[in-house]
Motif scaffolding. Structure first.
Motif, PDB file in Angstrom:
ATOM      1  N   MET A  38      38.592  64.237  46.036  1.00 58.29           N
ATOM      2  CA  MET A  38      38.744  62.987  45.194  1.00 58.29           C
ATOM      3  C   MET A  38      39.381  61.684  45.615  1.00 58.29           C
ATOM      4  SD  MET A  38      41.176  64.898  42.767  1.00 58.29           S
ATOM      5  CE  MET A  38      40.986  67.079  41.755  1.00 58.29           C
ATOM      6  N   LEU A  39      37.975  61.096  44.354  1.00 58.81           N
ATOM      7  CA  LEU A  39      38.050  59.829  44.790  1.00 58.81           C
ATOM      8  C   LEU A  39      38.409  58.545  43.421  1.00 58.81           C
ATOM      9  CD1 LEU A  39      35.554  61.236  46.585  1.00 58.81           C
ATOM     10  CD2 LEU A  39      36.664  59.022  48.409  1.00 58.81           C
ATOM     11  N   VAL A  40      38.812  58.040  43.831  1.00 62.13           N
ATOM     12  CA  VAL A  40      38.899  56.684  42.798  1.00 62.13           C
ATOM     13  C   VAL A  40      38.299  55.337  43.490  1.00 62.13           C
ATOM     14  CG1 VAL A  40      40.602  55.138  41.239  1.00 62.13           C
ATOM     15  CG2 VAL A  40      41.526  57.633  41.854  1.00 62.13           C
ATOM     16  N   HIS A  41      37.802  55.363  41.591  1.00 61.37           N
ATOM     17  CA  HIS A  41      36.716  53.514  42.363  1.00 61.37           C
ATOM     18  C   HIS A  41      36.512  53.204  40.876  1.00 61.37           C
ATOM     19  CE1 HIS A  41      35.261  54.623  46.091  1.00 61.37           C
ATOM     20  NE2 HIS A  41      34.978  56.148  45.888  1.00 61.37           N
ATOM     21  N   ILE A  42      35.827  51.998  40.698  1.00 64.23           N
ATOM     22  CA  ILE A  42      36.228  51.614  39.371  1.00 64.23           C
ATOM     23  C   ILE A  42      34.966  52.073  39.361  1.00 64.23           C
ATOM     24  CG2 ILE A  42      35.699  49.021  38.681  1.00 64.23           C
ATOM     25  CD1 ILE A  42      37.956  47.559  40.547  1.00 64.23           C
ATOM     26  N   GLY A  43      34.180  52.430  37.843  1.00 66.27           N
ATOM     27  CA  GLY A  43      33.472  51.988  37.462  1.00 66.27           C
ATOM     28  C   GLY A  43      32.882  51.511  35.547  1.00 66.27           C
ATOM     29  N   GLY A  44      32.148  51.541  35.171  1.00 69.11           N
ATOM     30  CA  GLY A  44      31.800  51.536  33.591  1.00 69.11           C
ATOM     31  C   GLY A  44      30.104  50.052  34.133  1.00 69.11           C
ATOM     32  N   TYR A  70      48.739  50.248  35.316  1.00 70.71           N
ATOM     33  CA  TYR A  70      48.052  50.802  36.918  1.00 70.71           C
ATOM     34  C   TYR A  70      46.362  50.153  36.902  1.00 70.71           C
ATOM     35  CZ  TYR A  70      47.444  52.103  41.548  1.00 70.71           C
ATOM     36  OH  TYR A  70      47.066  52.306  42.912  1.00 70.71           O
ATOM     37  N   TYR A  71      45.676  50.918  36.451  1.00 72.14           N
ATOM     38  CA  TYR A  71      44.025  50.738  36.640  1.00 72.14           C
ATOM     39  C   TYR A  71      44.237  49.896  35.971  1.00 72.14           C
ATOM     40  CZ  TYR A  71      44.634  56.412  37.863  1.00 72.14           C
ATOM     41  OH  TYR A  71      44.851  57.242  38.224  1.00 72.14           O
ATOM     42  N   GLY A  72      44.269  48.993  34.835  1.00 68.10           N
ATOM     43  CA  GLY A  72      44.346  47.994  34.587  1.00 68.10           C
ATOM     44  C   GLY A  72      44.076  46.889  35.712  1.00 68.10           C
ATOM     45  N   GLN A  73      45.555  46.719  36.225  1.00 66.43           N
ATOM     46  CA  GLN A  73      45.299  45.916  37.658  1.00 66.43           C
ATOM     47  C   GLN A  73      45.152  45.700  38.992  1.00 66.43           C
ATOM     48  OE1 GLN A  73      48.235  42.828  37.137  1.00 66.43           O
ATOM     49  NE2 GLN A  73      46.794  42.332  39.500  1.00 66.43           N
ATOM     50  N   PHE A  74      44.405  47.308  39.390  1.00 68.11           N
ATOM     51  CA  PHE A  74      44.144  47.651  39.975  1.00 68.11           C
ATOM     52  C   PHE A  74      42.423  47.394  39.888  1.00 68.11           C
ATOM     53  CE2 PHE A  74      40.984  51.226  42.289  1.00 68.11           C
ATOM     54  CZ  PHE A  74      41.103  50.894  43.192  1.00 68.11           C
ATOM     55  N   ILE A  75      41.757  47.584  38.713  1.00 67.67           N
ATOM     56  CA  ILE A  75      40.445  46.394  38.746  1.00 67.67           C
ATOM     57  C   ILE A  75      40.983  44.848  38.750  1.00 67.67           C
ATOM     58  CG2 ILE A  75      38.663  46.208  36.696  1.00 67.67           C
ATOM     59  CD1 ILE A  75      39.707  49.270  36.019  1.00 67.67           C
ATOM     60  N   LEU A  76      41.809  44.308  38.111  1.00 66.38           N
ATOM     61  CA  LEU A  76      42.052  43.429  38.242  1.00 66.38           C
ATOM     62  C   LEU A  76      41.734  42.646  39.556  1.00 66.38           C
ATOM     63  CD1 LEU A  76      44.477  42.343  35.471  1.00 66.38           C
ATOM     64  CD2 LEU A  76      41.959  41.649  35.579  1.00 66.38           C
ATOM     65  N   ASP A  77      43.106  43.036  39.797  1.00 61.72           N
ATOM     66  CA  ASP A  77      42.751  42.446  41.403  1.00 61.72           C
ATOM     67  C   ASP A  77      41.677  43.000  42.303  1.00 61.72           C
ATOM     68  OD1 ASP A  77      45.527  41.981  41.193  1.00 61.72           O
ATOM     69  OD2 ASP A  77      46.280  44.256  41.841  1.00 61.72           O
ATOM     70  N   GLU A  78      40.592  44.131  42.434  1.00 61.82           N
ATOM     71  CA  GLU A  78      39.716  44.515  43.121  1.00 61.82           C
ATOM     72  C   GLU A  78      38.461  42.836  42.877  1.00 61.82           C
ATOM     73  OE1 GLU A  78      38.699  47.245  44.807  1.00 61.82           O
ATOM     74  OE2 GLU A  78      40.580  46.840  44.877  1.00 61.82           O
ATOM     75  N   PHE A  79      39.151  43.466  41.402  1.00 58.57           N
ATOM     76  CA  PHE A  79      37.464  42.087  41.260  1.00 58.57           C
ATOM     77  C   PHE A  79      37.674  40.581  41.587  1.00 58.57           C
ATOM     78  CE2 PHE A  79      35.529  42.957  36.635  1.00 58.57           C
ATOM     79  CZ  PHE A  79      35.402  44.132  36.714  1.00 58.57           C
ATOM     80  N   SER A  80      39.048  39.924  41.767  1.00 61.47           N
ATOM     81  CA  SER A  80      39.749  38.955  42.771  1.00 61.47           C
ATOM     82  C   SER A  80      39.622  39.085  44.142  1.00 61.47           C
ATOM     83  CB  SER A  80      41.168  39.247  42.482  1.00 61.47           C
ATOM     84  OG  SER A  80      41.648  38.961  41.398  1.00 61.47           O
ATOM     85  N   THR A  86      38.618  36.907  36.282  1.00 65.12           N
ATOM     86  CA  THR A  86      39.282  37.222  35.096  1.00 65.12           C
ATOM     87  C   THR A  86      39.954  36.999  33.936  1.00 65.12           C
ATOM     88  OG1 THR A  86      41.242  37.509  36.468  1.00 65.12           O
ATOM     89  CG2 THR A  86      39.494  39.177  36.827  1.00 65.12           C
ATOM     90  N   THR A  87      39.348  35.235  33.721  1.00 66.70           N
ATOM     91  CA  THR A  87      39.956  34.323  32.673  1.00 66.70           C
ATOM     92  C   THR A  87      39.475  34.948  31.426  1.00 66.70           C
ATOM     93  OG1 THR A  87      39.752  32.909  34.427  1.00 66.70           O
ATOM     94  CG2 THR A  87      40.296  31.475  32.266  1.00 66.70           C
ATOM     95  N   TYR A  88      38.619  35.975  31.512  1.00 70.20           N
ATOM     96  CA  TYR A  88      38.164  35.635  29.844  1.00 70.20           C
ATOM     97  C   TYR A  88      38.249  37.336  29.525  1.00 70.20           C
ATOM     98  CZ  TYR A  88      35.985  31.425  30.568  1.00 70.20           C
ATOM     99  OH  TYR A  88      35.912  30.265  31.074  1.00 70.20           O
ATOM    100  N   ILE A  89      38.692  38.048  30.627  1.00 63.65           N
ATOM    101  CA  ILE A  89      39.654  39.435  30.059  1.00 63.65           C
ATOM    102  C   ILE A  89      40.580  39.007  29.099  1.00 63.65           C
ATOM    103  CG2 ILE A  89      40.556  42.127  31.419  1.00 63.65           C
ATOM    104  CD1 ILE A  89      38.729  40.974  34.021  1.00 63.65           C
TER     105      ILE A  89
END
Length: 321
Positions: A38-44, A70-80, A86-89
């Motif tokens: 099982m793996l966790v990645h960003i999608g969309g 947690y997942y929202g912060q995970f995506i923000l961190d990966e984007f950064s 991420t200013t406009y999220i």
């Protein structure tokens, strides 16, 4: 004065993809099934597009909605990590970050999806400044008649900023296949769809007929055909490149990765054939690893992949259709 701070502003969905590898079947009530990984990645689609085009070296801002979890912060961190602004999220006050569980990605994928904060992505709620500051905007999340008017209004507003627009129509899970899409085609600068979407929207049984019909509505149409490559039609001029041959592990995000490679080519002034090469390369690299984006390296890695692999150039559509 040029106020364009970003090469690309991406609008749309960002969520977590939980990939369940080696799942032959779902458990019956009361049963437990063991899987190989099982793996966790960003999608969309919008998130995957943004990450790939950022890896290629363009300056990117993302415009969407995430949960305060947690997942929202995970995506923000990966984007950064990729220098995506991420200013406009916007952070949701009502929903958690969306999650999609992908079962059996090695074969015919099945999904269990919680839309979560992605259900709050509405054109009328977006930060207008992000579009003003981008020289290009990539749009996803179209839902036919449900949000057609809002998308059309936003497209026209974006164009008034002197900003170009690419648009990936996406699969219509309602089965409506709204004819208003032709109005969108006429407005945007680059219109992406895959072969099945082209057949449904055009109501044609032959992809050549579908492309002939749609290219009369779009000045720059791109049709993705998976392992059969892709075709671009710009002002009636058709260009084709075959796909790269790789071992596919997970096809999630292949189309969005293609879009990123193609738009990198467009935004850096490359001819249509090279745009298709970058698109096909990013698509091939995407499917070669689990997760919609993990297989894509930086620009140097993608350029090396293109240099070391060949594609077929075909002028006669009859040969490939």
């Amino acid at each position: 004065m040029d106020n364009k701070q970003y090469d690309v502003v991406s609008i749309g969905d960002a969520n977590i993809d939980l990939i369940v590898a080696g799942s032959d079947h779902l458990p019956e009530p009361g049963q437990e099934v063991f899987v190989s990984n099982m793996l966790v990645h960003i999608g969309g689609g919008a998130a995957l597009f943004s990450m790939a085009v950022a890896k290629l070296g363009l300056k990117v801002a993302f415009n969407g909605v995430l949960g305060q979890d947690y997942y929202g912060q995970f995506i923000l961190d990966e984007f950064s990590e990729l220098n995506i602004d991420t200013t406009y999220i916007r952070q949701s006050q009502h929903n958690n970050t969306g999650i999609s569980i992908a079962l059996n990605p090695e074969q015919d994928r099945s999904f269990i999806t919680y839309m979560g904060s992605n259900s709050e992505v509405r054109m009328e709620d977006l930060h207008e400044n992000s579009m003003k500051y981008g020289r290009h905007v990539h749009m996803t999340g179209y839902q036919g008649s449900r949000n057609h008017d809002a998308y059309l209004a936003m497209i026209r507003k974006i164009k008034s900023f002197g900003t170009t627009i690419s648009f990936d129509v996406g699969w219509d899970d309602t089965g409506e296949w709204y004819s208003g899409i032709f109005e969108i085609m006429r407005e945007v600068d680059v219109f992406f769809l895959n072969e099945l979407e082209a057949l449904h929207y055009s109501d044609c049984s032959d992809i050549r007929q579908a492309i002939a019909l749609m290219s009369k509505q779009s000045s720059h149409l791109v049709v993705k055909m998976g392992s059969r490559g892709a075709v671009s039609i710009q002002n009636g001029q058709q260009t084709y490149r075959s796909a790269y041959t790789v071992t596919a592990v997970d096809t999630t995000g292949a189309g969005d990765s293609f879009n990123a490679g193609y738009m990198y080519g467009v935004l850096t002034g490359k001819p249509a054939g090279e745009c298709l090469q970058y698109g096909n390369a990013c698509g091939a690299l995407s499917v070669s690893a689990y997760g919609g984006n993990t297989g894509i390296p930086d620009h140097a890695g993608v350029a090396a992949f293109i240099q070391n692999h060949s594609t077929q150039v075909v002028d006669d559509w009859e040969v490939i259709a």
